[in-house]
Design an enzyme around this catalytic site. Structure first.
Site, PDB file in Angstrom:
ATOM      1  N   ASP A  42      14.826  -1.241   1.412  1.00  0.00           N
ATOM      2  CA  ASP A  42      15.597  -1.422   2.756  1.00  0.00           C
ATOM      3  C   ASP A  42      16.243  -2.757   2.720  1.00  0.00           C
ATOM      4  OD1 ASP A  42      16.527  -1.517   5.158  1.00  0.00           O
ATOM      5  OD2 ASP A  42      14.626  -1.538   6.171  1.00  0.00           O
ATOM      6  N   LYS A  66       0.805  -1.327  -0.208  1.00  0.00           N
ATOM      7  CA  LYS A  66       0.021  -0.066  -0.019  1.00  0.00           C
ATOM      8  C   LYS A  66       0.811   1.200   0.106  1.00  0.00           C
ATOM      9  CE  LYS A  66      -3.535  -2.549   2.866  1.00  0.00           C
ATOM     10  NZ  LYS A  66      -4.234  -2.315   4.067  1.00  0.00           N
TER      11      LYS A  66
END
Length: 189
Positions: free
Chosen positions: A102, A42
């Site tokens: 990340d 999302k």
């Protein structure tokens, strides 16, 4: 919500400038093509919309929901495909629009999935690149900002589904997420 933020890293204006820079570059790089913009749900929805608005070119849009965070502050290491894209990618140019890269695990999973399905090319345009967190080798082709190793929220990025609606990207105060969350997630790495 604003009181939960330690400091703002990237303002609304900073983000708009990055979206314009990357959207214009993508439009130039794909001028004679019709790429599929693959928005990663999302978190990347706001980034995807803003970048797409800056592209003066033909594009298609699809969505995928892949996660390795499962609501915490660190990657759990296990990849889950929650929602698959609906477009046939065989022979197509794909631009993955990501909120943050990340560890790289999720991105690597998506790139391999798209290549397995026959994509002609796969590029990545991420709002944030947290190189210090990388555990697998993946390339981010278009980067809005390099971000320090901190837990960031806002502009689509969340902590337990909250903070996505902040118009900026900021560092979440550590006292907001519990020591229990951190200890549990660190043991899963």
């Amino acid at each position: 919500m604003n009181k939960d933020i330690e400091r703002v890293l990237y303002s609304v204006e900073d983000i708009q400038n990055a979206a314009k820079r990357i959207g214009n570059q993508l439009a130039e790089d794909y001028a004679d093509k019709t790429p599929i913009l693959l928005s990663v749900l999302k978190g990347a929805i706001l980034w995807s919309v803003d970048v797409m608005r800056e592209m003066d070119s033909y594009v298609e849009l699809d969505f995928i929901d892949v996660s390795s965070y499962h609501g915490g502050v660190e990657s759990a290491g296990e990849i889950t495909l929650r929602t698959d894209l609906t477009t046939d990618v065989a022979g197509r140019d794909i631009i993955i629009l990501e909120d943050i890269v990340d560890t790289g695990r999720t991105l690597k999973y998506m790139i391999e999935l798209l290549h397995k399905r026959g994509a002609a090319s796969v590029k990545v345009a991420s709002l944030l690149d947290k190189k210090e967190g990388r555990v697998v080798d993946v390339a981010v082709d278009y980067v809005g900002f390099d971000v320090p190793k901190a837990f960031v929220v806002g502009y689509g990025l969340d902590y337990k589904e909250l903070y996505r609606n902040l118009p900026y990207v900021g560092i979440l105060k550590p006292k907001i997420y519990s020591e229990e969350d951190s200890a549990t997630l660190n043991s899963q790495e």
